[in-house]
Design an enzyme around this catalytic site. Sequence first.
Site: not given
Ligand SMILES: O=P(O)(O)OC[C@H]1O[C@@H](O)[C@H](O)[C@@H](O)[C@@H]1O
Length: 312
Positions: A100, A181, A287
Amino acid sequence: MNRANKPSTLSATPGPEPQAQVTVSSDNSRVSAQLPTGESIDVLLHGATVLSWKDAAGDEKLWLSDAAKLDGSGPARGGIPLVFPVFGTSDHPPVAKLPQHGFARNSRWEFLGKSTSEGATSGVKLDFGLSSDNVDETIQALWPYKYTLLYSVTLEPKNLVTTLVISNDGETSFEFQTLLHTYFKVNNIEDVQVTGLEDASYIDKVDGLKTKAQSGAVTFSGETDRIYTPAIPPSEPLVITEAGKPKFSIVRQNLENAVVFNPWVEKAKATADLEPKDAWKNLVCVEPGTVGGWHQLDKGDTFEVAQTISLP
Ligand SMILES: O=P(O)(O)OC[C@H]1O[C@@H](O)[C@H](O)[C@@H](O)[C@@H]1O
């Protein structure tokens, strides 16, 4: 003249106060910088994640979890993690097996150096690099391209600028998404609004990926996870306000999307490294990114993206 015989009047005569300077310090895990006016930043080499941005009064502007992994065992929860080369997860073949949000936030970057400007408008730029030869071998196998990422974090008295330059050093084109982010620190999410997204269309990740139209400012009353395509050009700011007062403005460069995210109660509970559990009240993610489709980078080409976050 013999140095020993030199009259000592030079050191005895009071001169002008020495000008305070930008200070930069680094160790094996992070780089910190402070302006003479007091503003400071702290960047973790793991992920080149900006963990802290304080204003001249020492007030923190970014949210960072009390349980954030700061030892390289995973991406840090909070600050400004860098998303590359995939936003979320995707079944798009070249990135389908990547974790992810890709690997940039979970790789150790190299500190390349600093540039400073002194005087009335002092500032400091910290440069970080990550190249395909330096990422984990598993990642090299999963995403077998040749690239260099150059990430610059610039601190000025009222601004924080983060710039990512992506270069394709190989023979093969590749496709990517990227996103900055940022977790902004707020006092109470229920008093927060984001303006600049009026009339924008968005994909609602908490409502079956439906495409919707924003009317008015974005407000928060539950889990929020939306991919906006702002109707305004990137040079016009997205503004985060709290209790009616502007707190942050964000200008984008080459980033046509903006994700707005708050986990709210249940998702915060389910997120192991989010502490304290009620910290969803104190954060909002806005973001800037290019995440709607895929950006192709051909052999020898570079692509530069940036956000400028300004305080009122
Ligand atoms: O838990 P992570 O991988 O850091 O992501 C946090 C969030 O990041 C956001 O940018 C996504 O749109 C979300 O869906 C996600 O839950």
